[in-house]
Motif scaffolding. Structure first.
Motif, PDB file in Angstrom:
ATOM      1  N   ARG A 135      -9.693  -4.785  -9.013  1.00 34.82           N
ATOM      2  CA  ARG A 135      -8.394  -4.121  -9.186  1.00 34.82           C
ATOM      3  C   ARG A 135      -7.631  -4.883 -10.247  1.00 34.82           C
TER       4      ARG A 135
ATOM      5  N   TYR B 164      -4.209  -4.795 -12.922  1.00 33.04           N
ATOM      6  CA  TYR B 164      -2.915  -4.180 -13.204  1.00 33.04           C
ATOM      7  C   TYR B 164      -2.643  -4.286 -14.682  1.00 33.04           C
TER       8      TYR B 164
ATOM      9  N   SER C 209      -3.598  -9.541  -0.259  1.00 33.17           N
ATOM     10  CA  SER C 209      -2.879  -8.290   0.005  1.00 33.17           C
ATOM     11  C   SER C 209      -3.488  -7.145  -0.791  1.00 33.17           C
ATOM     12  N   THR C 210      -3.845  -7.440  -2.032  1.00 30.68           N
ATOM     13  CA  THR C 210      -4.473  -6.412  -2.864  1.00 30.68           C
ATOM     14  C   THR C 210      -5.732  -5.884  -2.179  1.00 30.68           C
TER      15      THR C 210
ATOM     16  N   HIS D 156      -4.817  -3.678   0.837  1.00 31.02           N
ATOM     17  CA  HIS D 156      -4.351  -2.346   0.432  1.00 31.02           C
ATOM     18  C   HIS D 156      -5.528  -1.453   0.061  1.00 31.02           C
TER      19      HIS D 156
ATOM     20  N   LEU E 275      -4.681   2.502   0.725  1.00 28.26           N
ATOM     21  CA  LEU E 275      -3.342   2.662   0.151  1.00 28.26           C
ATOM     22  C   LEU E 275      -3.427   2.636  -1.370  1.00 28.26           C
ATOM     23  N   ASP E 276      -4.510   2.088  -1.873  1.00 25.82           N
ATOM     24  CA  ASP E 276      -4.670   1.866  -3.304  1.00 25.82           C
ATOM     25  C   ASP E 276      -6.128   2.160  -3.640  1.00 25.82           C
TER      26      ASP E 276
ATOM     27  N   ALA F  51      -4.204  10.198   2.274  1.00 30.12           N
ATOM     28  CA  ALA F  51      -3.179  10.083   3.317  1.00 30.12           C
ATOM     29  C   ALA F  51      -3.773  10.441   4.676  1.00 30.12           C
TER      30      ALA F  51
ATOM     31  N   ARG G 270      -5.992   7.613   5.889  1.00 30.74           N
ATOM     32  CA  ARG G 270      -5.200   6.504   6.429  1.00 30.74           C
ATOM     33  C   ARG G 270      -4.696   6.844   7.817  1.00 30.74           C
TER      34      ARG G 270
ATOM     35  N   PHE H 229      -1.922  -0.028  10.012  1.00 32.49           N
ATOM     36  CA  PHE H 229      -1.404  -1.150   9.225  1.00 32.49           C
ATOM     37  C   PHE H 229      -0.369  -1.948  10.015  1.00 32.49           C
TER      38      PHE H 229
ATOM     39  N   PHE I 185       2.347  -5.103   8.943  1.00 30.79           N
ATOM     40  CA  PHE I 185       2.818  -5.866   7.790  1.00 30.79           C
ATOM     41  C   PHE I 185       3.581  -7.105   8.229  1.00 30.79           C
TER      42      PHE I 185
ATOM     43  N   SER J 237       6.456  -8.044   7.159  1.00 25.91           N
ATOM     44  CA  SER J 237       7.891  -7.763   7.380  1.00 25.91           C
ATOM     45  C   SER J 237       8.090  -6.500   8.220  1.00 25.91           C
TER      46      SER J 237
ATOM     47  N   HIS K 296       8.258  -3.527   8.540  1.00 23.26           N
ATOM     48  CA  HIS K 296       8.453  -2.201   7.962  1.00 23.26           C
ATOM     49  C   HIS K 296       8.716  -1.135   9.008  1.00 23.26           C
TER      50      HIS K 296
END
Ligand SMILES: Nc1ncnc2c1ncn2[C@@H]1O[C@H](COP(=O)(O)OP(=O)(O)O)[C@@H](O)[C@H]1O
Ligand SMILES: [Mg+2]
Lengths: 394, 245
Positions: B9, B11, B45-46, B49, B54-55, B78, B81, B87, B89, B91, B93
């Motif tokens: 992956r 970017y 994290s990548t 995901h 998600l990615d 979607a 998933r 998932f 996380f 934090s 979410h």
């Protein structure tokens, strides 16, 4: 996700941000209220004026010297009572012809005075125009032929001069000449802010003597039926032109007056609606703006929803429904506000206002469409948001 | 279950290509309990995901539940998933201003489950994580540990086959973290595959399998012990280990 569910999600989101939702709605509320109230005032005014013109009497033909064209100056009248007699011969019925010579005068009664339009008329006036008496009697043919100094007062003039007292049989003076009151008219009300009850009818002969003239300002004819109006108009104009080769005469029908007035007021209503429509558009732009801000603020929420299975479409539909809900709820509130404003204007000011269903339907439909149109861009942006980027946003 | 073959992956940052993952291969089996460890920025994290759909990888092949993610459109991703992944996380979410029960029920909304059944299943799941007394509480009325339990209940409400937890105890104190871990382990015992990112040696040691990452690659300490690679830097990374205290 089912659509019913999507509505609930959208509604919950709006409720969760109550203050922002209300502020976003405000633009639409004001826009819709403006459309409803202004169109109401426009149609109300139009309706009132049409009613008044119709209230003059049906199949009416008004004859005045000069050409009735936009921009042409009014022509001084050269018509006299002899012309009226000639026209009466054409019409064939004295009761169908009315004349007027008018002048603004100060009317006195005892210590009181009032300004009014003095109209020198024939005894036929009530049978040509629709005028009802409140008290007493109208002028007679003898009053006209002998030039008797008797007067019929408009309701406004009567109450200005006599208050609650009965004016019948009392003296008034016009330009220092004494007249006796023999009747009063029913109240007519106002039209475009002009008081129509401040008038005094006296025999045309008496008025001419008072004004030192033998002219009359105009003629009115009531045709026996609608079909013969145009033929009668040409015959009358031909007769008058023959007697006054140097002067043009115009005959206008009630329908023509209504048509012209209708056009003017229709344009006026259209302009009001357009102004209001623009404010509705501005409200829509506001919705779009705030929805874009909302999408950015709720990036994390969008990411999370996508993580647990929301498709781009689900998110898009949610934001679109939020926009539509905002504008339609705003639209309903605006309609209520607009109707209230129109009713207040109608009740508290001389300006009439009528609520029309089409303006309500239009305002509501437009606000829903505004929601869809201005909600699409924010909704697409939300739907396309990359869930990973959204979740990483802090 | 999940099969990654040489996935990468990268970017694009203002024309410069940043490689977050540089060819990672691994499989997650239905009963796995895997811990992913590695320094901050190593690509954990990548990877999570990508494993969770998600990615998408920019290179290599990734199969989730037997389906090649390269062939799926966003709507199908979607759905994938929603049906196979849960998932959790760091934090939490959770949706603010939304009750614990409605937060847990959220994935079922996108599955088209009716309101009544959603509430019943969310309630059962909250009972399962020991929050039967917090059904109508909002996130700001709950402690961090409780919020993370709500998030776990939400991840489980759809009966996923894999639970992906990215530093689930990162924002919790040790005791609370332990109980959250205990919960994950008991779920694993019931047959849910668990993939966990952690900074805690002891936590990682409890997993059946450890994957160590560095600079976007998996380094295998068991296969190359001579390299003396430790997943845990001697000087702890302050920014990333903050929550582990
Ligand atoms: N959206 C992105 N754009 C550019 N670089 C990114 C993006 N997301 C992650 N990275 C980079 O990828 C690398 C791996 O990040 P991440 O997977 O978050 O590491 P970890 O979770 O192990 O701390 C980091 O160098 C990070 O800066
Ligand atoms: Mg990370």
């Amino acid at each position: 996700m089912r659509l019913a569910e999507a509505w609930r999600v959208a509604l919950d989101a709006l409720r969760a941000n109550r203050l922002r939702s209300v502020l976003t709605m405000l633009g639409v509320v004001i826009g819709v209220a403006a459309v409803v109230a202004l169109v109401g005032i426009g149609t109300g005014t139009k309706g009132q004026i049409e009613q008044q013109v119709e209230g003059l009497g049906s199949n009416l033909l008004l004859v005045v010297p000069g050409r009735l064209e936009a921009g042409s100056a009014p022509t001084a009248s050269t018509m006299s009572l002899d012309d009226a007699e000639a026209v009466t011969r054409v019409v064939g019925d004295r009761d169908r012809v009315a004349v007027t010579v008018a002048s603004g005068e100060t009317i006195r009664a005892g210590s009181r005075s009032a300004f009014a339009s003095m109209q020198g008329v024939l005894e036929t006036t009530p049978s040509v125009f629709v005028r009802r008496l409140d008290r007493g009697a109208y002028l007679t043919r003898t009053d006209v032929t002998t030039g008797r100094r008797v007067a019929v007062l408009g309701a406004g003039t009567a109450s200005a001069l006599f208050g609650d007292r009965d004016p019948i049989g009392r003296q008034i003076t016009i330009s220092g000449v004494r007249f006796r009151v023999i009747g009063t008219f029913e109240r007519l009300g106002q039209s475009l802010g002009v008081d129509r009850d401040s008038e005094v009818h006296v025999p045309v002969t008496a008025a001419q003597r008072l004004l030192g003239t033998d002219r009359i300002d105009g003629l009115a004819i009531r045709a026996p039926d609608r079909e013969r109006i145009n033929a009668l108009a040409s015959a009358v104009v031909a007769t008058l032109s023959e007697r006054h080769p140097d002067t043009d005469f115009s005959a206008v029908t009630q329908e023509q007056i209504l048509g012209v007035l209708g056009d003017i007021l229709g344009v006026l209503t259209g302009v009001l609606a357009a102004i209001a429509g623009i404010s509705l558009l501005v409200g829509g732009v506001g919705v779009s703006n705030i929805m874009l801000v909302s999408v950015r603020e709720r990036t994390k929420e969008i990411g999370l929803r996508k993580a647990v299975g929301a498709r781009p479409r689900d998110i898009g539909v949610q934001f679109l429904l939020e926009a539509v809900l905002l504008t339609t709820i705003g639209g309903v509130l605006g309609m209520a506000l607009g109707v209230t404003a129109a009713l207040l204007v109608d009740g508290l000011t001389p300006v009439p206002a009528t609520i029309t269903w089409w303006s309500l339907a239009l305002a509501f439909g437009v606000s829903a469409i505004v929601g869809i149109v201005f909600g699409v861009v924010p909704a697409q942006r939300a739907g396309r948001l990359d869930p990973v980027v959204a979740l990483r946003t802090e | 279950m999940i099969l990654a073959d040489d996935i990468s992956r990268s970017y694009d940052l203002d024309g410069v290509s940043v490689e977050a993952l540089r060819g990672v291969s691994l499989t997650i089996e239905p009963t796995d309990y895997v811990a992913i460890v590695g320094a901050s920025g190593s690509g954990k994290s990548t990877l999570m995901h990508l494993l969770g759909g998600l990615d998408r990888p920019t290179g290599g092949t990734l199969l989730i539940g037997g389906r090649d993610v390269a062939t799926l459109n966003p709507a199908e991703m979607a759905k994938l998933r929603n049906e196979t992944i849960g998932f959790v996380f760091q934090s939490f979410h959770l949706l603010a201003r939304t009750t614990a029960r409605d937060n847990v029920a959220l994935p079922l909304v996108y599955r088209g489950v009716g309101r009544r059944e959603r509430r019943a299943r969310a309630t059962a799941m909250l009972e399962r994580v020991g929050l039967a007394h917090r059904l109508d509480h909002r996130p700001n009325q709950m402690s961090g540990g409780e919020q993370q339990r709500v998030a776990i209940a939400r991840a489980l409400v759809t009966d996923p086959s894999v639970l992906l937890a990215d530093e689930p105890t990162g924002n919790l104190d040790t005791t609370t973290g332990q109980s959250v871990l205990g919960l994950l382990e008991s779920l694993n015992a019931e047959g849910v595959a668990v993939v966990l990112v952690t900074h805690d040696r002891d936590v990682a040691a409890r997993a059946h399998r450890q994957i160590v990452m560095r600079d976007g690659l998996i380094v295998d300490p068991s296969s190359s012990p001579s390299l003396n690679i430790s997943p845990f830097p001697s000087a702890p990374d302050i920014s990333d280990a903050e929550g582990d205290r």
